[in-house]
Design an enzyme around this catalytic site. Sequence first.
Site, mmCIF file in Angstrom:
data_model
loop_
_atom_site.group_PDB
_atom_site.id
_atom_site.type_symbol
_atom_site.label_atom_id
_atom_site.label_comp_id
_atom_site.label_asym_id
_atom_site.label_seq_id
_atom_site.Cartn_x
_atom_site.Cartn_y
_atom_site.Cartn_z
ATOM 1 N N ARG A 46 100.098 110.313 26.895
ATOM 2 C CA ARG A 46 98.928 109.787 26.180
ATOM 3 C C ARG A 46 98.546 108.433 26.764
ATOM 4 O O ARG A 46 97.376 108.085 26.882
ATOM 5 C CB ARG A 46 99.192 109.684 24.675
ATOM 6 C CG ARG A 46 97.996 109.089 23.955
ATOM 7 C CD ARG A 46 97.959 109.190 22.421
ATOM 8 N NE ARG A 46 99.185 109.478 21.755
ATOM 9 C CZ ARG A 46 100.136 108.561 21.477
ATOM 10 N NH1 ARG A 46 99.975 107.300 21.812
ATOM 11 N NH2 ARG A 46 101.242 108.925 20.865
ATOM 12 N N TYR A 98 70.755 110.639 23.666
ATOM 13 C CA TYR A 98 71.411 111.919 23.407
ATOM 14 C C TYR A 98 71.614 112.097 21.889
ATOM 15 O O TYR A 98 72.090 111.177 21.216
ATOM 16 C CB TYR A 98 72.746 111.973 24.161
ATOM 17 C CG TYR A 98 73.580 113.173 23.793
ATOM 18 C CD1 TYR A 98 73.043 114.462 23.855
ATOM 19 C CD2 TYR A 98 74.894 113.031 23.379
ATOM 20 C CE1 TYR A 98 73.796 115.567 23.501
ATOM 21 C CE2 TYR A 98 75.660 114.134 23.028
ATOM 22 C CZ TYR A 98 75.105 115.399 23.082
ATOM 23 O OH TYR A 98 75.846 116.496 22.721
ATOM 24 N N ASP A 170 74.848 103.665 29.119
ATOM 25 C CA ASP A 170 75.198 105.069 29.347
ATOM 26 C C ASP A 170 74.478 105.506 30.624
ATOM 27 O O ASP A 170 73.250 105.660 30.639
ATOM 28 C CB ASP A 170 74.770 105.912 28.136
ATOM 29 C CG ASP A 170 75.230 107.364 28.243
ATOM 30 O OD1 ASP A 170 75.412 107.846 29.387
ATOM 31 O OD2 ASP A 170 75.379 108.022 27.199
ATOM 32 N N LYS A 195 78.999 115.930 33.222
ATOM 33 C CA LYS A 195 77.715 116.190 33.878
ATOM 34 C C LYS A 195 77.839 116.025 35.397
ATOM 35 O O LYS A 195 78.579 116.753 36.033
ATOM 36 C CB LYS A 195 76.652 115.293 33.248
ATOM 37 C CG LYS A 195 76.688 115.284 31.711
ATOM 38 C CD LYS A 195 76.347 116.627 31.123
ATOM 39 C CE LYS A 195 76.588 116.841 29.641
ATOM 40 N NZ LYS A 195 76.963 115.831 28.740
HETATM 41 O O1 P1T Z 1 79.222 116.102 25.950
HETATM 42 P P1 P1T Z 1 80.057 114.868 26.178
HETATM 43 O O2 P1T Z 1 80.841 114.881 27.423
HETATM 44 O O3 P1T Z 1 80.844 114.479 24.967
HETATM 45 O O4 P1T Z 1 79.004 113.662 26.440
HETATM 46 C C1 P1T Z 1 78.109 113.200 25.483
HETATM 47 C C2 P1T Z 1 76.880 112.606 26.121
HETATM 48 C C3 P1T Z 1 76.789 111.234 26.260
HETATM 49 N N1 P1T Z 1 75.732 110.641 26.839
HETATM 50 C C4 P1T Z 1 74.702 111.367 27.316
HETATM 51 C C5 P1T Z 1 73.529 110.685 27.938
HETATM 52 C C6 P1T Z 1 74.732 112.756 27.235
HETATM 53 O O5 P1T Z 1 73.697 113.452 27.736
HETATM 54 C C7 P1T Z 1 75.838 113.398 26.614
HETATM 55 C C8 P1T Z 1 75.919 114.881 26.476
HETATM 56 N N2 P1T Z 1 74.699 115.540 26.631
HETATM 57 C C9 P1T Z 1 74.492 116.888 26.550
HETATM 58 C C10 P1T Z 1 75.457 117.768 26.255
HETATM 59 C C11 P1T Z 1 73.109 117.332 26.795
HETATM 60 O O6 P1T Z 1 72.877 118.529 27.046
HETATM 61 O O7 P1T Z 1 72.212 116.485 26.794
#
Ligand code: P1T
Length: 381
Positions: A46, A98, A170, A195
């Site tokens: 962890r 988001y 972000d 992503k």
């Molecule tokens: O899905 P995750 O890895 O928990 O990330 C969240 C997140 C944070 N910041 C941005 C700008 C994001 O686009 C996302 C996740 N977004 C999608 C799943 C989407 O389809 O827009």
Amino acid sequence: MKFGTKSIHIGNNPEGLTGAVITPIYQTSTYAQEEPGKHKGFEYSRTHNPTRTALQTTLAALENAQHALCFASGMAVEDTIMKLLRPGDEVICTNDLYGGSFRLFTKVFANYGIKFHFIPLQEMDLVEIMINSNTKMFWVETPTNPLLNIIDIQSIVEIAKKYNILTVVDNTFASPFLQNPLDLGADIVVHSATKYLAGHSDVVMGCLMTNHNELHQQLAFLQNSCGAIPGPFDCFLVQRGLKTLHLRMVQHCKNASAIANYLVNHSKVEQVFYPGLTHHKNHEIAKKQMKDFGGMVSFTLKSDSTESAFKFMKNAKLFTLAESLGGVESLVGHPATMTHASIPREDRLKAGLKDTLIRLSVGIEDTEDLLETIEFALSKV
Ligand code: P1T
């Protein structure tokens, strides 16, 4: 050292025991100690795991950072950063962001006494008016999801420093290949590594980078205390993905730009949101702070029925209808019912997010094939 070389060489060293060129997947929860407290820097997975450490080393280098931390998801990163705050603290955020971030802020952390203000941060004259003595953080998403607004990071940082406010950016939509917020003075940069960083739609992960030693210590403490860490296999996948990030991003940008320019000239299209278009209202800022304009394109049709938008999505065969973005394969999404459904309709409309908005995550396929698909799908509307 340039970006592509860093992504392949930094954090990627042959393993000591066998010379394995690729960092092994250290699938272990714990580590043998010679005597109590005498170990090789790894006690429990962890806290530290060698596969994760290798990935963090690469990620830090790509954002020109001293430190990186990887988490189980992008949301786990955001959750941890918000735990730096105390009841009564206030955060100024982009009003286009988001949907999951909006949900975390308003449905989870608001219950712990943290106040969030959602404003169009691209309109700089609104920013200073919102600041009071409780303001502790700017939450900047740029380009924004899904409207591709561009926020001037340097200008936000200037204001933040004046009032001793933390700036978090972000950087998911840009990727570190296109934009490096820490170089512009931001304190923490956040990615949904799910992503572009991973790039192959096969892993969920998040990461943050910072140059502040003390902030890094606080965040690592929170991570270890709360436990939202990624597993070693996922770390291996992201590290592998990073090695082609610089190549993938070039094709994402090329394809997205070709599609945006095609859509702009199409008689059935109402509005195209892409920061690379010269008439995009923040194009000059995008040019200043990004190397290229990214792989995301949103647009609305002249027909204002959601049925027309759905028809387009159904017929755009090379674009899989799915949430997420940044993978090699093209995706299409309907933010109002999918990624941004957790934002109340009234707030979505206020931010400019119409029920008919279509979002494309443009992949790295051949440009001609993607254009043909778009042309065909529009002919069916
Ligand atoms: O899905 P995750 O890895 O928990 O990330 C969240 C997140 C944070 N910041 C941005 C700008 C994001 O686009 C996302 C996740 N977004 C999608 C799943 C989407 O389809 O827009």
